[in-house]
Structure formats: structure tokens, C-alpha cells
Design a protein around this motif. Structure first.
Motif, mmCIF file in Angstrom:
data_model
loop_
_atom_site.group_PDB
_atom_site.id
_atom_site.type_symbol
_atom_site.label_atom_id
_atom_site.label_comp_id
_atom_site.label_asym_id
_atom_site.label_seq_id
_atom_site.Cartn_x
_atom_site.Cartn_y
_atom_site.Cartn_z
ATOM 1 N N TRP A 203 48.338 -39.144 57.302
ATOM 2 C CA TRP A 203 48.380 -38.386 58.552
ATOM 3 C C TRP A 203 49.187 -37.100 58.394
ATOM 4 C CZ3 TRP A 203 45.910 -37.240 62.596
ATOM 5 C CH2 TRP A 203 46.507 -36.747 63.751
ATOM 6 N N LYS A 207 46.910 -33.960 59.419
ATOM 7 C CA LYS A 207 47.200 -33.403 60.743
ATOM 8 C C LYS A 207 47.116 -31.881 60.785
ATOM 9 C CE LYS A 207 50.566 -33.721 64.519
ATOM 10 N NZ LYS A 207 51.877 -34.301 64.939
ATOM 11 N N LEU A 210 43.506 -30.395 61.164
ATOM 12 C CA LEU A 210 42.722 -30.627 62.373
ATOM 13 C C LEU A 210 42.864 -29.472 63.355
ATOM 14 C CD1 LEU A 210 43.673 -34.366 63.017
ATOM 15 C CD2 LEU A 210 41.565 -33.512 61.965
ATOM 16 N N GLU A 212 43.502 -27.810 66.949
ATOM 17 C CA GLU A 212 44.536 -28.149 67.925
ATOM 18 C C GLU A 212 44.035 -29.126 68.982
ATOM 19 O OE1 GLU A 212 48.016 -28.510 69.948
ATOM 20 O OE2 GLU A 212 47.690 -27.671 67.955
ATOM 21 N N ARG A 215 44.072 -32.545 67.437
ATOM 22 C CA ARG A 215 45.439 -33.050 67.239
ATOM 23 C C ARG A 215 46.027 -33.581 68.535
ATOM 24 N NH1 ARG A 215 46.382 -28.508 63.776
ATOM 25 N NH2 ARG A 215 47.469 -27.405 65.441
#
Length: 337
Positions: A203, A207, A210, A212, A215
Motif C-alpha cells: 500500500w 498509494k 492512485l 486522488e 485514494r
């Protein structure tokens, strides 16, 4: 909704009004009486770029026609023993509804093995659940709660997640790409429960890749997340693996098959399978139902999806190497003793 958004929707609607049959028919079947809300989902999926959203939706409609998605709920996975094997190795179920009326889907990410059937059966099963959600579950929720409900929440159980998950990345990428391209913005929030170290490590690197808006949808819970989830749903709607205090909840932490929403004996799966069998009966007069998987075109992942999949694979390989080195050191210590 701002002026820009309204203008985008009107422009998008005008473009879709111009498409011919059979695209219009499959669009009607897809939007279930809520065309504007469907257009908004595709606009969100392409950051409100009308041209890109239009291409995305037209591609989706063509995919539905070419793969007979409108009839996929009339294509049962048979015999029943094979379907049970699919359900036992692709863990997903409906555990209840949030306080706002959103269906709560539980997904057993860590304990799904995807090793009892071909890729095509798992893809077929996943799309059937999507279509049943959109054509039956969400319309019933909309009627029950007296307002439009077009999204769900998902609780992902990471119990049992191992480095061997590397072998599942290709299939999971296919399923994720199908969802991204053809069922955009259908999940309101992803809740991650019982996350082990392997998830936390992946992750951290995934993260930042990704978007926004994606996320913001992901919330990693403490342990099983019972107390946090009870803020948005009643106890009866908690997935069985979240009902125990603390972390490490197992697949079977409920009270038998009535609580285990992954089980074929759970009410959701019984209703789904009965629905599919009834749909199949309506088509049998035209052509008998054949055994064998229902092949769906496997989409190519978009560049972002490919990058994420490669990153996860790379991170898992690193963890695998570290784990192998750790095991070797342990073995040397034992031999040294």
C-alpha cells in the motif's frame, strides 16, 4: 452541482442521444431508469472530460453488446458443484446495508485462491455479481429507502494474504480493469480489514500511484474494524470477519453459513443463483443452456493500471526475496546451534 458540471452532463447527454441501436437499448438496460446518474459516473471516471467519457461509455456499450452482457445473468455456471467451487475460491458476498442504504459487499481478498476453475469462470462470476448488483440489489435499495442508490461499499478482508498472491495478480488486474472501464464509480468506499504487513508494504508504494479520487475512497481499518464500521452500519450488516474484537478475524468467525456471506448457502448467493436459473429457463425454449464457461473479452489494462500491477508485483518479489533471505538465515542459525 456547478454550471460546468451541468454543461458537461448536457453535452454528454446530447452525444449519447445520437448513438444508434443496439447501443441505445443496452444503455437503457444499463442505466435502469437513471440515465443522468449513469452519465455522471462515466464523467467522474474521466475527470469530467466529456470527450473521454463519451469514448469510455461507447466502448462500454460495444463491450456489452459484443459479449452479450445483457444476457449474462441467464448463463449459469453449471453444474452446481462447479459453481460451489467457484464460490469457495472467489470469496465475495452481500452482508447487509449501511445506515444510508448502500449495499455492503464483503470480499475475502486474502483467502481467495482462484484455483478451482479457469479464469473465464471467475470473470463470468464477477460480472454476474456486478449485473445482479446493478439490476436487482441497487434498484431494491432505491425502492426501500425512497431515494436513488447507485453505489455500494466494499469491505476487503486481508486475512491470510500471503506472498503467493503474486500468482493472482493477472486475474485480479483483469477483473479490476473490467470494473474500471465498464462499471466506473460503483463503489463509494473501500474498507480494508485485517491488513497484514504484506498489504501495508504494498500500500505504501501503490498509494502515490492512485488518482486522488481513488485514494480518498480507501480507508484502512484497525484490525477487523468493528468499531469503525459500526459508525456506518448496524451490527447485523457487519461482514462475519469484522464481528470479533481486535484483529486476525478468520473467514469463519460468524455463526455458521447463515453469517458467512461468502458461502453458497448464504441468502444472497441462494437468491442470486435462483435468479440466474430462472433467467436461464426463459432462454431454454430458444436454445438449451450449454455447459462451459461464458467467455468475455479480456480488456487490456490502461497504462495506470499496468503500472500499479507491475509495482505490486515488484514489491511482492522484494518481500519474497527478503522472506527467502530471512528463512536462509534462520536455517543457518539452526544448523549453527
Amino acid at each position: 452541482m456547478g454550471i460546468v458540471s451541468r454543461d458537461a452532463i448536457q453535452h454528454f447527454q446530447a452525444l449519447i442521444d445520437e448513438v444508434d441501436e443496439p447501443l441505445q437499448s443496452t444503455f437503457k438496460n444499463m442505466h435502469q431508469g437513471y440515465p443522468t446518474e449513469t452519465l455522471v459516473r462515466f464523467l467522474k471516471g474521466r475527470d469530467w472530460n466529456v470527450a473521454k467519457a463519451h469514448k469510455m461509455l461507447v466502448d462500454c456499450l460495444n463491450w456489452r453488446i459484443q459479449n452479450e452482457i445483457d444476457n449474462i445473468l441467464a448463463k449459469p455456471i453449471i453444474p452446481t458443484d462447479l459453481y460451489r467451487a467457484v464460490r469457495d475460491s472467489q470469496l465475495i458476498g452481500l452482508s447487509g446495508y449501511s445506515k444510508e442504504g448502500l449495499p455492503v459487499f464483503a470480499v475475502g481478498v486474502g483467502l481467495s485462491t482462484f484455483d478451482k476453475a479457469s479464469v473465464h469462470y471467475y470473470v463470468q462470476s464477477h460480472i454476474q455479481i456486478n449485473e445482479y448488483r446493478d439490476g436487482v440489489v441497487l434498484p431494491l435499495a432505491t425502492k426501500k429507502y425512497g431515494r436513488y442508490i447507485g453505489t455500494c461499499v466494499k469491505v476487503l478482508d486481508m486475512t491470510g494474504l500471503k506472498l503467493s498472491a503474486l500468482s493472482q495478480i493477472k486475474l485480479l488486474t483483469i477483473i479490476s480493469t473490467i470494473d474500471d472501464l465498464n462499471y466506473p464509480e460503483k463503489t463509494d468506499t473501500y474498507y480494508i480489514a485485517n491488513a497484514p504487513y504484506i498489504f501495508s508494504a504494498c500500500w505504501k508504494v501503490v498509494k502515490p500511484l492512485l488518482q486522488e479520487r481513488t485514494r480518498r475512497k480507501v480507508q484502512v481499518l484497525q484490525g477487523g474494524g468493528r468499531d469503525e464500521l459500526l459508525k456506518i452500519m448496524d451490527y447485523a450488516s457487519l461482514p462475519h470477519f469484522c464481528r470479533r474484537e481486535g484483529s486476525g478475524s478468520s473467514r469463519h468467525s460468524g455463526n455458521g453459513t447463515t453469517d458467512d456471506c461468502f458461502s453458497l448457502d448464504h441468502a444472497f448467493h441462494q437468491q442470486l443463483y435462483n435468479h440466474i436459473k430462472q433467467k436461464a429457463l426463459t432462454l431454454e425454449s430458444v436454445a438449451p443452456v450449454k455447459q462451459g464457461s461464458f467467455h468475455v473479452d479480456m480488456p487490456e489494462s490502461d497504462p495506470e493500471g499496468s503500472e500499479i500491477a507491475k509495482t505490486i508485483e515488484s514489491e511482492l518479489h522484494k518481500l519474497e526475496d527478503q522472506n527467502g533471505l530471512s528463512n536462509s538465515i534462520d536455517a543457518l542459525k539452526i544448523n549453527g546451534d
